[in-house]
Design a protein around this motif. Structure first.
Motif, mmCIF file in Angstrom:
data_model
loop_
_atom_site.group_PDB
_atom_site.id
_atom_site.type_symbol
_atom_site.label_atom_id
_atom_site.label_comp_id
_atom_site.label_asym_id
_atom_site.label_seq_id
_atom_site.Cartn_x
_atom_site.Cartn_y
_atom_site.Cartn_z
ATOM 1 N N LYS A 51 0.846 -1.193 0.000
ATOM 2 C CA LYS A 51 0.000 0.000 0.000
ATOM 3 C C LYS A 51 0.877 1.236 0.000
ATOM 4 O O LYS A 51 1.876 1.300 0.710
ATOM 5 C CB LYS A 51 -0.875 0.053 1.260
ATOM 6 C CG LYS A 51 -1.959 -0.965 1.308
ATOM 7 C CD LYS A 51 -2.811 -0.753 2.538
ATOM 8 C CE LYS A 51 -3.911 -1.793 2.569
ATOM 9 N NZ LYS A 51 -4.853 -1.555 3.639
ATOM 10 N N VAL A 53 1.121 4.783 1.232
ATOM 11 C CA VAL A 53 0.552 5.649 2.256
ATOM 12 C C VAL A 53 1.290 6.976 2.206
ATOM 13 O O VAL A 53 2.521 7.008 2.139
ATOM 14 C CB VAL A 53 0.698 5.000 3.651
ATOM 15 C CG1 VAL A 53 0.148 5.901 4.732
ATOM 16 C CG2 VAL A 53 -0.001 3.650 3.685
ATOM 17 N N GLU A 57 -1.461 11.022 5.427
ATOM 18 C CA GLU A 57 -2.221 9.943 6.068
ATOM 19 C C GLU A 57 -1.575 9.544 7.386
ATOM 20 O O GLU A 57 -2.262 9.372 8.395
ATOM 21 C CB GLU A 57 -2.321 8.729 5.149
ATOM 22 C CG GLU A 57 -3.245 8.925 3.966
ATOM 23 C CD GLU A 57 -3.202 7.756 2.992
ATOM 24 O OE1 GLU A 57 -4.271 7.138 2.808
ATOM 25 O OE2 GLU A 57 -2.126 7.482 2.446
ATOM 26 N N ASP A 66 -5.835 3.553 14.642
ATOM 27 C CA ASP A 66 -5.891 4.193 13.318
ATOM 28 C C ASP A 66 -4.944 3.496 12.343
ATOM 29 O O ASP A 66 -5.282 3.297 11.174
ATOM 30 C CB ASP A 66 -5.520 5.671 13.417
ATOM 31 C CG ASP A 66 -6.509 6.483 14.229
ATOM 32 O OD1 ASP A 66 -7.677 6.081 14.338
ATOM 33 O OD2 ASP A 66 -6.099 7.531 14.774
ATOM 34 N N LEU A 70 -6.029 0.988 8.877
ATOM 35 C CA LEU A 70 -5.496 1.109 7.511
ATOM 36 C C LEU A 70 -4.881 -0.212 7.043
ATOM 37 O O LEU A 70 -4.872 -0.496 5.849
ATOM 38 C CB LEU A 70 -4.477 2.241 7.433
ATOM 39 C CG LEU A 70 -4.065 2.671 6.033
ATOM 40 C CD1 LEU A 70 -5.272 3.116 5.212
ATOM 41 C CD2 LEU A 70 -3.058 3.796 6.101
ATOM 42 N N LYS A 73 -7.656 -2.154 5.162
ATOM 43 C CA LYS A 73 -8.256 -1.636 3.924
ATOM 44 C C LYS A 73 -7.555 -2.195 2.710
ATOM 45 O O LYS A 73 -6.414 -2.497 2.677
ATOM 46 C CB LYS A 73 -8.195 -0.117 3.910
ATOM 47 C CG LYS A 73 -9.118 0.498 4.919
ATOM 48 C CD LYS A 73 -9.072 2.001 4.818
ATOM 49 C CE LYS A 73 -9.986 2.639 5.852
ATOM 50 N NZ LYS A 73 -9.922 4.066 5.820
#
Length: 73
Positions: A51, A53, A57, A66, A70, A73
């Motif tokens: 991913k 990021v 973010e 948090d 992520l 996802k």
């Protein structure tokens, strides 16, 4: 990946002792949560989850939960 594995990966990334973090841990309260740690999180997301990021973010993360959210996802 279960929550314990996620916590272990975050602890490893932030170079913290195993069992130190909980999902409720506030990142701003951690001495280890430096700009270098934030960069390490970006690399971890790329390496472990493929991913991309952004810094924005990562800057928005307030708690360990948090980061964990992520990861799903």
């Amino acid at each position: 990946m279960n929550n314990q594995e996620k916590l272990a990966l975050i602890e490893e990334t932030l170079e913290m002792d195993e069992g130190t973090l909980t999902p409720e841990t506030v990142l701003a309260d951690l001495d280890e949560y430096t700009s270098m740690a934030k960069l390490s999180l970006i690399v971890m997301f790329d390496d472990e989850f493929d991913k991309k990021v952004t810094g924005a973010e990562v800057k928005a993360f307030e708690t360990v939960a948090d980061i964990m959210a992520l990861m799903e996802k």
